[in-house]
Design a protein around this motif. Structure first.
Motif, PDB file in Angstrom:
ATOM      1  N   GLU A   9     -10.776  36.928  -2.293  1.00 49.74           N
ATOM      2  CA  GLU A   9     -10.154  36.686  -0.995  1.00 49.74           C
ATOM      3  C   GLU A   9     -10.906  35.615  -0.213  1.00 49.74           C
ATOM      4  O   GLU A   9     -10.301  34.756   0.430  1.00 49.74           O
ATOM      5  N   ALA A  10     -12.235  35.646  -0.267  1.00 48.73           N
ATOM      6  CA  ALA A  10     -13.036  34.642   0.425  1.00 48.73           C
ATOM      7  C   ALA A  10     -12.802  33.258  -0.181  1.00 48.73           C
ATOM      8  O   ALA A  10     -12.712  32.261   0.536  1.00 48.73           O
ATOM      9  N   LEU A  14     -11.120  29.909   1.672  1.00 46.09           N
ATOM     10  CA  LEU A  14     -11.732  28.585   1.600  1.00 46.09           C
ATOM     11  C   LEU A  14     -10.723  27.550   1.104  1.00 46.09           C
ATOM     12  O   LEU A  14     -10.612  26.450   1.662  1.00 46.09           O
ATOM     13  N   ILE A  15      -9.978  27.887   0.055  1.00 48.37           N
ATOM     14  CA  ILE A  15      -8.974  26.970  -0.488  1.00 48.37           C
ATOM     15  C   ILE A  15      -7.925  26.647   0.573  1.00 48.37           C
ATOM     16  O   ILE A  15      -7.580  25.477   0.796  1.00 48.37           O
ATOM     17  N   MET A  20      -5.459  23.019   4.567  1.00 52.12           N
ATOM     18  CA  MET A  20      -4.950  22.842   5.922  1.00 52.12           C
ATOM     19  C   MET A  20      -5.742  21.789   6.700  1.00 52.12           C
ATOM     20  O   MET A  20      -5.163  21.014   7.466  1.00 52.12           O
ATOM     21  N   SER A  21      -7.047  21.738   6.477  1.00 51.31           N
ATOM     22  CA  SER A  21      -7.872  20.763   7.207  1.00 51.31           C
ATOM     23  C   SER A  21      -7.518  19.333   6.810  1.00 51.31           C
ATOM     24  O   SER A  21      -7.748  18.398   7.569  1.00 51.31           O
ATOM     25  N   GLN A  22      -6.943  19.189   5.620  1.00 55.32           N
ATOM     26  CA  GLN A  22      -6.526  17.865   5.149  1.00 55.32           C
ATOM     27  C   GLN A  22      -5.060  17.584   5.472  1.00 55.32           C
ATOM     28  O   GLN A  22      -4.523  16.547   5.106  1.00 55.32           O
ATOM     29  N   GLY A  23      -4.419  18.543   6.136  1.00 56.16           N
ATOM     30  CA  GLY A  23      -3.028  18.376   6.514  1.00 56.16           C
ATOM     31  C   GLY A  23      -2.075  18.363   5.333  1.00 56.16           C
ATOM     32  O   GLY A  23      -0.999  17.766   5.414  1.00 56.16           O
ATOM     33  N   MET A  24      -2.464  19.017   4.254  1.00 61.90           N
ATOM     34  CA  MET A  24      -1.645  19.021   3.045  1.00 61.90           C
ATOM     35  C   MET A  24      -0.793  20.283   2.965  1.00 61.90           C
ATOM     36  O   MET A  24      -1.245  21.364   3.302  1.00 61.90           O
ATOM     37  N   LEU A  58      -8.063  22.982  -8.681  1.00 66.30           N
ATOM     38  CA  LEU A  58      -7.628  23.027  -7.290  1.00 66.30           C
ATOM     39  C   LEU A  58      -8.781  22.697  -6.345  1.00 66.30           C
ATOM     40  O   LEU A  58      -8.644  21.889  -5.425  1.00 66.30           O
ATOM     41  N   LEU A  59      -9.940  23.307  -6.586  1.00 68.80           N
ATOM     42  CA  LEU A  59     -11.119  23.019  -5.762  1.00 68.80           C
ATOM     43  C   LEU A  59     -11.479  21.541  -5.825  1.00 68.80           C
ATOM     44  O   LEU A  59     -11.774  20.912  -4.802  1.00 68.80           O
TER      45      LEU A  59
END
Length: 90
Positions: A9-10, A14-15, A20-24, A58-59
């Motif tokens: 879950e953690a 993070l993913i 979201m921080s990259q607006g993707m 993905l990471l």
């Protein structure tokens, strides 16, 4: 900033935060990775059975570098990676 990951879950949070921080959108990540939006959604939800290779892909796409604190086994790990040591001896 180091973030301790102790469960799926953690890692999922993070993913999602990185995406979201990259607006993707999930669809945009899909286009960049060929990982299905369903897989991305499940990874973000912390699915325990997600394939590690796909998670690492993905990471990588999201710019997250996965680092492990190997403690006292660092030297042995280096030997194993270089092929010098084949097995542990008791």
């Amino acid at each position: 900033m180091p973030i301790e990951i102790t469960n799926p879950e953690a890692l999922g949070r993070l993913i999602k935060a990185a995406r979201m921080s990259q607006g993707m959108t999930r669809d945009e990540v899909y286009l960049a990775t060929s990982l299905s939006p369903k897989f991305i959604s499940e990874a973000e939800a912390g699915k325990e059975t997600a394939q590690i290779g796909k998670i690492l892909s993905l990471l990588n796409e999201l710019g997250i570098r996965l680092v492990a604190d190997a403690g006292d086994i660092g030297e042995l790990l280096s030997e194993l990676e270089s092929g010098k040591k084949k097995r542990l001896r008791k």
